[in-house]
Every structure is written in C-alpha cells, then in structure tokens.
Design a protein around this motif. Structure first.
Motif, short mmCIF file in Angstrom:
data_model
loop_
_atom_site.label_atom_id
_atom_site.label_comp_id
_atom_site.label_asym_id
_atom_site.label_seq_id
_atom_site.Cartn_x
_atom_site.Cartn_y
_atom_site.Cartn_z
N UNK A 67 14.12 6.51 48.85
CA UNK A 67 14.99 7.17 47.88
C UNK A 67 16.25 6.33 47.71
N UNK A 68 16.83 6.43 46.52
CA UNK A 68 18.05 5.70 46.20
C UNK A 68 19.15 6.71 45.91
N UNK A 69 20.27 6.58 46.61
CA UNK A 69 21.40 7.49 46.41
C UNK A 69 22.68 6.67 46.27
N UNK A 70 23.69 7.31 45.72
CA UNK A 70 25.00 6.69 45.67
C UNK A 70 26.04 7.75 46.03
N UNK A 71 27.27 7.34 46.18
CA UNK A 71 28.35 8.26 46.55
C UNK A 71 29.24 8.53 45.34
N UNK A 72 29.54 9.81 45.14
CA UNK A 72 30.49 10.19 44.10
C UNK A 72 31.91 10.04 44.64
N UNK A 73 32.89 10.09 43.75
CA UNK A 73 34.29 9.98 44.18
C UNK A 73 34.69 11.11 45.11
N UNK A 74 33.96 12.24 45.04
CA UNK A 74 34.23 13.37 45.92
C UNK A 74 33.70 13.14 47.33
N UNK A 75 32.91 12.07 47.49
CA UNK A 75 32.32 11.79 48.79
C UNK A 75 30.91 12.34 48.94
N UNK A 76 30.43 13.07 47.92
CA UNK A 76 29.09 13.64 47.98
C UNK A 76 28.05 12.62 47.56
N UNK A 77 26.83 12.78 48.09
CA UNK A 77 25.72 11.92 47.71
C UNK A 77 25.10 12.40 46.41
N UNK A 78 24.69 11.44 45.58
CA UNK A 78 23.99 11.75 44.35
C UNK A 78 22.65 11.04 44.39
N UNK A 79 21.58 11.82 44.28
CA UNK A 79 20.24 11.26 44.26
C UNK A 79 20.00 10.57 42.93
N UNK A 80 19.58 9.31 42.98
CA UNK A 80 19.32 8.55 41.75
C UNK A 80 17.84 8.54 41.43
#
Length: 240
Positions: A67-80
C-alpha cells in the motif's frame, strides 16, 4: 518497522531470470540494466521506502502486494493506492528529486527486482526504450491514483472500507480469505473516518454476513465476491 530492518538481498540467478522473463523486462531494460538487477525481499508490514528517504534503488514488484500512503499537514496518514505486480517504485523520483514522496508498506511478503539508481543514470538516461517505459509507468500511475483518490475521498466510508478489504485479501491453505486490519484506530485514520464510525460499519457488515470478524482478523470464504457485489451496488458509476 523501519525500511531495511528485515530487507534481504537474495542471490539466485535462476529466480532472477524467471521474473525477468515472466514480466518481459528484457523488452524495457538494456543489457547493462538487466545485469545490474538484484533481488530484494521484504516481510509483511515492512516498509519498502519511507517518506523523504533518499532512494538508492528503483523497484519492480514481482510478487506480493503493498500500500502507498502519505502524510497530511495534520499528521494523519492518507491512503493513496494499493499495488500488485508488475508495479514500479521510484519512477516518480527518478529524474530530479531522489527523495521518496510517500510511504510504501508491504501488505504481504514481497519480492522486488532492484535496479540501482546509479546504474540507471549511467545506462538508462539516454536509452529511449527505457525512458518510454518510465513514461508509460507514470501515465498508468497517474490514472490509477486519480481514480482511487476519487473513490477514497468522495465515496462514503462503507465503500472505502469495502475497497480496502478487497484490495488487502490474501488466502491461506484452507482456501479461506483473511484480512489483517492491524487495529481499528489506525485503519480509521487511514480511511479518513472516526474510530466509532468505522466500528459501526464493521458491525453492520458482520450483521449482514458479508464478513466475519475475530479481533483484528476478518475471515470469510466468500468475502471477495460479497464485497465486490457490495461495491458494485453502492458506489456511483462516476467514481469507477
């Protein structure tokens, strides 16, 4: 688990040739690049790369799923997205910025053919066949991620959860399908939901006999067909 903690290099020329032939990599890689390939293996849950890591290799996933994820400015992970063979890791970072722009984590044991970046710079940058392959890979990735992000961001949590399950399945020897959801709180954050809301969705799926949940494991011989049917019946066609 940090990238590299359990990654292993395997020297097995027969296995290397098997995967090169299976995915016709000889059609895209010149002789020098083919001779530079290494076999790297990753355990389940291990990171193939971490956000802002400097990449030393471009990876071709030839077995497994990640799985590929990134971090939002809030610090939460976002699944891509989720990816299966044949997929490429490091093509986006190849030209100018060698630092990973996302986290890539194995959902099951993975085998990758690793191509050192320094070899690509020496033997691939002026190879039009290889560069056309990279362009094609980037095009597919852009289309896939745009489609997935539309579903992930705009559809309701039931559909996001069902999509996650369908993408995360793997079978054991009994033929049953198991999904390790690794903690409801982390999964809720990944899917952009609250813990309570996702728990309600899971209970609803269980009540409808779509899934069977035991602690952090979802288990059902028919989970794949049930969830596919659920998605088809509930996700608007404009997101597919």
């Amino acid at each position: 688990m940090l990238k590299g903690e359990s990654m292993k290099k395997i020297t097995n020329n027969e296995l290397l040739i098997y995967y090169v032939n299976k995915y016709s990599l000889y059609s895209y890689l010149n002789k020098n690049l083919l001779n530079s390939l290494e076999i790297h293996t990753f355990n389940k849950n291990e990171f193939l790369c971490l956000l802002n890591d400097k990449l030393s290799y471009m990876y071709f996933l030839v077995k497994g799923k990640y799985k590929v994820t990134t971090l939002l400015s809030s610090g939460k992970s976002l699944l891509i997205c989720f990816n299966t063979p044949l997929s490429v890791i490091g093509d986006i970072e190849l030209i100018e910025n060698p630092y990973a722009d996302c986290n890539v984590q194995a959902l099951e044991p993975c085998i990758c053919l690793a191509l050192p970046i320094n070899m690509i710079k020496e033997y691939g940058y002026n190879d039009p066949i290889f560069l056309r392959f990279i362009i094609s890979s980037l095009q597919k990735k852009l289309r896939q991620n745009s489609s997935y992000m539309s579903i992930n961001m705009l559809s309701k949590i039931e559909n996001r959860f069902a999509s996650y399950l369908v993408s995360s399945i793997y079978s054991n020897n009994s033929g049953e399908i198991l999904v390790d959801i690794d903690g409801i709180n982390n999964l809720a954050e990944l899917l952009g939901s609250s813990y309570r809301h996702l728990n309600r969705v899971i209970r609803n799926f269980s009540d409808l006999k779509i899934i069977e949940k035991n602690k952090n494991i979802i288990k059902n011989k028919y989970i794949f067909s049930h969830l596919e049917l659920y998605i088809l019946n509930n996700v608007s066609s404009r997101y597919l």
